[in-house]
Design a protein around this motif. Structure first.
Motif, PDB file in Angstrom:
ATOM      1  N   GLU A   3       0.741  -1.076  -0.077  1.00 33.55           N
ATOM      2  CA  GLU A   3      -0.142   0.236   0.076  1.00 33.55           C
ATOM      3  C   GLU A   3       0.815   1.104   0.104  1.00 33.55           C
ATOM      4  O   GLU A   3       0.421   2.313  -0.634  1.00 33.55           O
ATOM      5  CB  GLU A   3      -0.807  -0.014   1.151  1.00 33.55           C
ATOM      6  N   GLU A  49      -6.739   3.683  -1.571  1.00 33.12           N
ATOM      7  CA  GLU A  49      -5.612   3.203  -1.239  1.00 33.12           C
ATOM      8  C   GLU A  49      -5.119   3.745  -0.021  1.00 33.12           C
ATOM      9  O   GLU A  49      -4.473   3.070   0.852  1.00 33.12           O
ATOM     10  CB  GLU A  49      -4.463   3.445  -2.134  1.00 33.12           C
ATOM     11  N   HIS A  77      -6.743   1.714   2.762  1.00 29.16           N
ATOM     12  CA  HIS A  77      -5.907   0.261   2.796  1.00 29.16           C
ATOM     13  C   HIS A  77      -4.734   0.667   3.721  1.00 29.16           C
ATOM     14  O   HIS A  77      -4.314  -0.238   4.592  1.00 29.16           O
ATOM     15  CB  HIS A  77      -5.449  -0.044   1.232  1.00 29.16           C
ATOM     16  N   GLU A  99      -9.208  -3.356  -5.217  1.00 29.78           N
ATOM     17  CA  GLU A  99      -8.164  -3.439  -6.162  1.00 29.78           C
ATOM     18  C   GLU A  99      -8.586  -3.796  -7.562  1.00 29.78           C
ATOM     19  O   GLU A  99      -8.274  -3.381  -8.541  1.00 29.78           O
ATOM     20  CB  GLU A  99      -6.939  -4.247  -6.014  1.00 29.78           C
TER      21      GLU A  99
HETATM   22 FE   LIG Z   1      -4.641  -0.798  -1.883  1.00 27.36          FE
END
Ligand SMILES: [Fe+2]
Ligand SMILES: [Fe+2]
Length: 208
Positions: free
Chosen positions: A57, A87, A90, A171
């Motif tokens: 990440e 992201e 994440h 993703e």
């Molecule tokens: Fe990711």
């Protein structure tokens, strides 16, 4: 030419990604699940796998930063920004899960960030078609990698599994979106080289 202001913002973002705690704006997947009674080996394995995912990440942050600097088309730029927000979630989830498991983040995160930023910016310079194609292929490889982790994470560790499962779904959506915005299919040797280099990163981050 990339404006100097954009470069400064990108550099600042890089420092934050690597050195500051990541902040999540949404709910963390699996937050409602109870902590399983993992033994030391299971806990160590889960922490190492989540360290690899966190390093991934960090790379995603850098990649999207590098690409957003160079993407030309405004709708592609918007799609990149939306994915980049996910992201960041994440990044925060994996960071928090590593701490819950008593693990540590990869010591090489600054290196992963710098390398991915350079690759992202280079892909961006090739134009949107290859930029987005590179992104789609990256995301597809990440989906396969996360599926592998779902096979390796202890079955009892439902909290880590909930995070990895949600990341895999996100993703996959990022890959579809990059293709929809005009990403091209990359030549097989490039795909193989990408796979080889991510193997080095994931193998190293598992240990360090
Ligand atoms: Fe990711
Ligand atoms: Fe993604």
């Amino acid at each position: 030419m990339i404006p100097i202001d954009d470069l400064i913002v990108a550099f600042d973002k890089g420092l934050r990604t690597v050195f500051a705690p990541a902040r999540s704006v949404g709910a963390m997947p699996g937050a409602e699940l109870p902590e399983a009674g993992l033994d030391a080996a299971q806990r160590g394995l889960a922490a190492a796998l989540m360290r690899v995912n966190h390093a991934g990440e960090v790379c995603a942050q850098a990649l999207y930063q590098g690409q957003a600097l160079t993407a030309r088309d405004s709708s592609a730029r918007a799609a990149l920004q939306l994915a980049a927000q996910e992201e960041t979630e994440h990044l925060a989830w994996t960071e928090r899960r590593i701490a819950e498991l008593g693990g540590h983040k990869s010591m090489l995160n600054p290196l992963w960030y710098a390398g991915s930023f350079a690759i992202g910016a280079a892909a961006g310079l090739l134009g949107d078609k290859w930029n987005l194609g590179f992104l789609a292929e990256t995301e597809r490889q990440v989906v396969r990698h996360l599926e592998g982790h779902l096979g390796r994470l202890p079955a009892e560790d439902r909290k880590s599994r909930a995070i990895v499962g949600q990341m895999r779904d996100d993703e996959a959506r990022h890959a579809t979106s990059a293709l929809k915005h005009g990403g091209a299919e990359l030549p097989a040797p490039v795909r193989a080289a990408m796979q080889a280099s991510s193997k080095v990163m994931t193998g190293t981050a598992f240990l360090l």
